[in-house]
Design a protein around this motif. Structure first.
Motif, mmCIF file in Angstrom:
data_model
loop_
_atom_site.group_PDB
_atom_site.id
_atom_site.type_symbol
_atom_site.label_atom_id
_atom_site.label_comp_id
_atom_site.label_asym_id
_atom_site.label_seq_id
_atom_site.Cartn_x
_atom_site.Cartn_y
_atom_site.Cartn_z
ATOM 1 N N GLU A 142 0.828 -1.207 0.000
ATOM 2 C CA GLU A 142 0.000 0.000 0.000
ATOM 3 C C GLU A 142 0.862 1.257 0.000
ATOM 4 O OE1 GLU A 142 -3.227 2.388 -0.289
ATOM 5 O OE2 GLU A 142 -3.095 0.209 -0.562
ATOM 6 N N GLU A 143 2.019 1.223 0.666
ATOM 7 C CA GLU A 143 2.906 2.389 0.699
ATOM 8 C C GLU A 143 3.385 2.755 -0.700
ATOM 9 O OE1 GLU A 143 7.012 3.992 2.863
ATOM 10 O OE2 GLU A 143 6.523 1.858 2.892
ATOM 11 N N VAL A 144 3.718 1.752 -1.504
ATOM 12 C CA VAL A 144 4.163 1.991 -2.881
ATOM 13 C C VAL A 144 3.029 2.612 -3.694
ATOM 14 C CG1 VAL A 144 4.848 0.866 -5.039
ATOM 15 C CG2 VAL A 144 5.926 0.196 -2.887
ATOM 16 N N VAL A 145 1.831 2.049 -3.558
ATOM 17 C CA VAL A 145 0.669 2.565 -4.291
ATOM 18 C C VAL A 145 0.420 4.027 -3.920
ATOM 19 C CG1 VAL A 145 -1.817 2.326 -4.641
ATOM 20 C CG2 VAL A 145 -0.368 0.282 -4.504
ATOM 21 N N GLN A 146 0.468 4.318 -2.627
ATOM 22 C CA GLN A 146 0.225 5.684 -2.166
ATOM 23 C C GLN A 146 1.307 6.644 -2.671
ATOM 24 O OE1 GLN A 146 -0.228 5.693 2.103
ATOM 25 N NE2 GLN A 146 -2.160 4.563 2.049
ATOM 26 N N ASN A 147 2.570 6.223 -2.607
ATOM 27 C CA ASN A 147 3.664 7.088 -3.064
ATOM 28 C C ASN A 147 3.547 7.414 -4.542
ATOM 29 O OD1 ASN A 147 4.937 7.351 -0.577
ATOM 30 N ND2 ASN A 147 6.265 5.575 -0.905
ATOM 31 N N CYS A 148 3.266 6.403 -5.347
ATOM 32 C CA CYS A 148 3.145 6.626 -6.792
ATOM 33 C C CYS A 148 1.947 7.507 -7.118
ATOM 34 C CB CYS A 148 3.065 5.296 -7.531
ATOM 35 S SG CYS A 148 4.574 4.313 -7.407
ATOM 36 N N ASN A 149 0.830 7.264 -6.443
ATOM 37 C CA ASN A 149 -0.350 8.094 -6.664
ATOM 38 C C ASN A 149 -0.113 9.539 -6.227
ATOM 39 O OD1 ASN A 149 -2.223 6.378 -7.938
ATOM 40 N ND2 ASN A 149 -2.728 5.393 -5.997
ATOM 41 N N ARG A 150 0.616 9.709 -5.128
ATOM 42 C CA ARG A 150 0.901 11.070 -4.654
ATOM 43 C C ARG A 150 1.783 11.816 -5.659
ATOM 44 N NH1 ARG A 150 3.212 10.105 1.169
ATOM 45 N NH2 ARG A 150 3.791 12.319 1.015
ATOM 46 N N GLU A 151 2.752 11.115 -6.239
ATOM 47 C CA GLU A 151 3.574 11.772 -7.260
ATOM 48 C C GLU A 151 2.716 12.255 -8.424
ATOM 49 O OE1 GLU A 151 6.936 11.013 -10.714
ATOM 50 O OE2 GLU A 151 6.543 9.399 -9.285
ATOM 51 N N VAL A 152 1.876 11.375 -8.941
ATOM 52 C CA VAL A 152 1.051 11.746 -10.097
ATOM 53 C C VAL A 152 0.044 12.834 -9.712
ATOM 54 C CG1 VAL A 152 -0.542 10.912 -11.859
ATOM 55 C CG2 VAL A 152 1.384 9.479 -11.146
ATOM 56 N N ASP A 153 -0.521 12.753 -8.519
ATOM 57 C CA ASP A 153 -1.427 13.807 -8.038
ATOM 58 C C ASP A 153 -0.729 15.166 -8.071
ATOM 59 O OD1 ASP A 153 -3.418 11.958 -7.501
ATOM 60 O OD2 ASP A 153 -3.038 11.882 -5.338
ATOM 61 N N GLU A 154 0.488 15.207 -7.552
ATOM 62 C CA GLU A 154 1.236 16.451 -7.489
ATOM 63 C C GLU A 154 1.611 16.953 -8.884
ATOM 64 O OE1 GLU A 154 2.606 18.483 -4.335
ATOM 65 O OE2 GLU A 154 0.534 17.864 -4.676
ATOM 66 N N VAL A 155 2.013 16.045 -9.750
ATOM 67 C CA VAL A 155 2.358 16.439 -11.120
ATOM 68 C C VAL A 155 1.156 17.062 -11.821
ATOM 69 C CG1 VAL A 155 2.960 15.550 -13.408
ATOM 70 C CG2 VAL A 155 4.250 14.794 -11.408
ATOM 71 N N LEU A 156 0.015 16.413 -11.706
ATOM 72 C CA LEU A 156 -1.185 16.942 -12.373
ATOM 73 C C LEU A 156 -1.616 18.283 -11.768
ATOM 74 C CD1 LEU A 156 -3.265 13.666 -12.892
ATOM 75 C CD2 LEU A 156 -1.793 14.863 -14.529
ATOM 76 N N ARG A 157 -1.345 18.478 -10.500
ATOM 77 C CA ARG A 157 -1.681 19.752 -9.844
ATOM 78 C C ARG A 157 -0.830 20.896 -10.395
ATOM 79 N NH1 ARG A 157 0.406 22.854 -5.991
ATOM 80 N NH2 ARG A 157 2.052 21.367 -5.450
ATOM 81 N N VAL A 158 0.462 20.650 -10.605
ATOM 82 C CA VAL A 158 1.347 21.744 -11.027
ATOM 83 C C VAL A 158 1.371 21.956 -12.540
ATOM 84 C CG1 VAL A 158 2.814 21.458 -8.997
ATOM 85 C CG2 VAL A 158 3.482 20.349 -11.153
ATOM 86 N N LEU A 159 0.830 20.994 -13.295
ATOM 87 C CA LEU A 159 0.794 21.169 -14.753
ATOM 88 C C LEU A 159 -0.336 22.102 -15.166
ATOM 89 C CD1 LEU A 159 1.416 17.617 -16.295
ATOM 90 C CD2 LEU A 159 2.942 19.599 -16.396
ATOM 91 N N ARG A 160 -0.056 22.927 -16.150
ATOM 92 C CA ARG A 160 -1.084 23.785 -16.735
ATOM 93 C C ARG A 160 -2.000 22.955 -17.629
ATOM 94 N NH1 ARG A 160 3.854 27.470 -17.974
ATOM 95 N NH2 ARG A 160 3.831 28.911 -16.205
ATOM 96 N N LYS A 161 -3.171 23.489 -17.898
ATOM 97 C CA LYS A 161 -4.075 22.832 -18.846
ATOM 98 C C LYS A 161 -3.382 22.759 -20.196
ATOM 99 C CE LYS A 161 -7.972 21.033 -20.198
ATOM 100 N NZ LYS A 161 -8.310 19.657 -19.762
ATOM 101 N N GLY A 162 -3.388 21.588 -20.787
ATOM 102 C CA GLY A 162 -2.656 21.399 -22.035
ATOM 103 C C GLY A 162 -1.224 20.961 -21.807
ATOM 104 N N GLY A 163 -0.869 20.728 -20.522
ATOM 105 C CA GLY A 163 0.484 20.291 -20.196
ATOM 106 C C GLY A 163 0.664 18.803 -20.436
ATOM 107 N N VAL A 164 1.899 18.347 -20.252
ATOM 108 C CA VAL A 164 2.196 16.941 -20.522
ATOM 109 C C VAL A 164 3.153 16.397 -19.476
ATOM 110 C CG1 VAL A 164 4.053 17.564 -22.138
ATOM 111 C CG2 VAL A 164 3.015 15.298 -22.277
#
Length: 205
Positions: A142-164
């Protein structure tokens, strides 16, 4: 090189290991997971055609990727790593040759940047390091799942609309898609290499 390798693979997922390793390595040392920039440069220019894009490197390490992209015309690169030792070395190494680049000690699971502030985020093996826990790859802890999801959550938060979000890994889709397939985004997967395959995951917001 052998004296800085971990005794167990799961050490790749610890800050202690990387701090010890970067303390031992010289400022001129470099290490790249997987492909070099020259192997993916053509694809990267296609994915990121605007060389003025603000680019976030997630877990930059002492890879030459940022330097290589800078030399290819991408000057607006912000590098992060959770090892303060590494960041100080890289900042000093690059302060004259690549003055536009920025360097921050930061955990990719808790980015300190404002939302909608980057056009591109790149992960080249950093998420993989968080997956080195000793466990069944089909049923990660579960720790691995949470860590990976948190990374992607943070990436999507800081990306602008139309970002990649660009993620380069050897991880096959059935092990990685669960973290990257998100509502309101599109996911493209490209297989690279011949004898040994790597995968380029491209998440567009």
């Amino acid at each position: 090189m052998t004296d800085v390798l971990p005794k167990k693979n799961e050490e790749y997922g610890t800050k202690k290991y990387w701090d010890q390793r970067y303390t031992q390595e010289s400022e001129d040392s470099s290490f790249d997971w997987f492909k070099s920039y020259s192997d993916v440069a053509e694809i990267m220019r296609e994915i990121v055609p605007d060389k003025s894009s603000r680019i976030l490197m997630l877990g930059c390490g002492n890879s030459t990727l940022s330097q290589d992209m800078y030399d290819d015309g991408y000057k607006n690169i912000v590098n992060t790593d959770y090892s303060a030792i590494l960041i100080e070395k890289m900042r000093h190494k690059h302060e004259q040759s690549t003055p536009e680049m920025e360097w921050y000690e930061m955990d990719i699971r808790d980015l300190k940047f404002d939302g909608n502030s980057f056009d591109v985020a790149i992960d080249k093996g950093t998420m993989d390091a968080m997956m080195t826990a000793k466990a069944d790859v089909w049923d990660p802890p579960e720790e691995v799942v949470q860590n990976c999801n948190r990374e992607v959550d943070e990436v999507l938060r800081v990306l602008r609309k139309g970002g990649v979000f660009v993620y380069l890994t050897f991880g096959q889709p059935h092990f990685r898609r669960r973290y990257l397939d998100r509502p309101g985004t599109t996911l493209e997967i490209r297989k690279l290499g011949e004898a040994f395959h790597y995968y380029l995951y491209i998440v567009r917001t």
